[in-house]
Design an enzyme around this catalytic site. Structure first.
Site, short mmCIF file in Angstrom:
data_model
loop_
_atom_site.label_atom_id
_atom_site.label_comp_id
_atom_site.label_asym_id
_atom_site.label_seq_id
_atom_site.Cartn_x
_atom_site.Cartn_y
_atom_site.Cartn_z
N GLU A 93 0.95 -1.01 -0.18
CA GLU A 93 0.08 0.03 0.06
C GLU A 93 0.98 1.25 0.06
OE1 GLU A 93 -2.59 0.18 3.12
OE2 GLU A 93 -3.23 2.11 2.76
N ASP A 148 -5.01 9.94 9.89
CA ASP A 148 -3.60 9.60 10.18
C ASP A 148 -3.06 10.04 11.40
OD1 ASP A 148 -3.02 9.55 6.68
OD2 ASP A 148 -2.80 7.90 8.21
O1 LIG Z 1 -0.48 2.93 10.71
P1 LIG Z 1 -1.37 1.77 11.11
O2 LIG Z 1 -2.06 2.17 12.50
O3 LIG Z 1 -0.62 0.51 10.77
O4 LIG Z 1 -2.65 1.78 10.09
C1 LIG Z 1 -2.32 1.08 8.68
C2 LIG Z 1 -2.35 2.43 7.86
O5 LIG Z 1 -1.22 3.01 8.28
C3 LIG Z 1 -2.71 2.58 6.29
O6 LIG Z 1 -3.45 1.23 5.74
C4 LIG Z 1 -3.25 3.90 6.02
C5 LIG Z 1 -2.48 4.75 6.24
N1 LIG Z 1 -3.43 5.90 6.17
C6 LIG Z 1 -4.60 5.49 6.22
C7 LIG Z 1 -5.64 6.47 6.12
C8 LIG Z 1 -7.03 5.87 6.23
C9 LIG Z 1 -7.11 4.31 6.23
C10 LIG Z 1 -5.85 3.42 6.11
C11 LIG Z 1 -4.69 4.26 6.15
#
Ligand SMILES: O=P(O)(O)OC[C@@H](O)[C@@H](O)c1c[nH]c2ccccc12
EC number: 4.2.1.20
Length: 257
Positions: free
Chosen positions: A45, A56
């Site tokens: 991703e 975020d």
């Molecule tokens: O950072 P984490 O807590 O591991 O969560 C995944 C996330 O980073 C990634 O899927 C993502 C980054 N920015 C986002 C904004 C909304 C949904 C998902 C995301």
């Protein structure tokens, strides 16, 4: 068949779990993609930096700010991906807020994604009800929209959403923003089981996952995990072994609950 659909079908058939790292697009994008592919990521991703990343937490916000300051643009990222696509076999998913897409133009954005060989999109601030503005273009280009369900999504809505795609369903594990967590609500396992029970797609858990034991805990209930903030912290610390440890934790198969 889309690359995401292909890898997910193989994993589920072999009772294996997916590991999808999230990285912020920036100067080291090519090296990071190549490293993650070699380390065994199921898909990658790739975040597009944006000035108002409302979902975020601090780690990703800071990474996005640095990336913007270094001049990263959506078009530039897609051009870089186009250049490396012929040597990268791992499915690539763009995660972006809608603003950068609207600035480029939806149709132009999808065309550029198609030319770059992008396999999926995660659009966190596009409600399902409004996805018609982009879904037909993505569908026509064979690009999967990966949809998110939350802890408060009703089961019938989860079931309906899971019928829309062919990639995987993104089950958000917390109420809140991205960022490594120490632990999770004790009802999370039950919630993931319910999502799994109604989903016609593989279910991947994301948000807060930051240790091999978290990975193994989630994989008892679903088909894999998405990890972002912790991956970015480990990359910043040049702790590549730490990333490999997280990915390897997803290779341990479990008796699913
Ligand atoms: O950072 P984490 O807590 O591991 O969560 C995944 C996330 O980073 C990634 O899927 C993502 C980054 N920015 C986002 C904004 C909304 C949904 C998902 C995301």
């Amino acid at each position: 068949m889309n690359r995401i659909e292909k890898v997910m079908q193989t994993l589920v058939k072999n009772n294996e779990n997916a590991f999808v790292p999230y990285i912020m697009a920036g100067d080291a994008l090519v090296e990071q993609i190549a490293f993650l592919e070699k380390a065994g990521a199921t898909a990658i991703e790739i975040g597009i930096p944006f000035s108002d990343p409302v979902a975020d937490g601090p780690v990703i916000q800071r990474a996005g700010k640095r990336s913007l300051e270094n001049g990263t643009t959506l078009r530039g990222v897609l051009r870089t991906i186009a250049d490396i696509r012929p040597i990268i076999h791992t499915p690539l998913i763009i995660m972006t807020y809608m603003n950068p897409i609207m600035a480029l133009g939806i149709s132009e954005f999808i065309d550029e994604c198609s030319r770059s060989g992008i396999d999926g999109l995660i659009l966190p601030d596009l409600p399902i009800e409004e996805e018609e503005i982009i879904a037909p273009f993505a569908e026509k280009a064979g690009i999967e929209i990966i949809r998110l369900v939350t802890l408060t999504s009703p089961l019938e809505r989860i079931e309906e959403i899971s019928k829309k795609g062919r990639g995987f369903l993104y089950a958000v594990t917390v109420n809140g923003i991205t960022g490594a967590r120490k632990g999770f609500n004790e009802q999370l396992g039950e919630h993931l089981q319910r999502v799994k029970s109604v989903s016609s797609l593989p279910v991947l858990a994301g948000f807060g996952i930051s240790s091999p034991s978290h990975v193994q805990e989630m994989n008892q209930y679903c088909d894999g995990v998405i990890v972002g903030s912790k991956i970015i912290e480990l990359l910043e610390a040049r702790d590549l072994a730490g990333i490999e440890e997280l990915i390897n934790a997803s290779k341990i198969t479990h008796v699913k609950n």
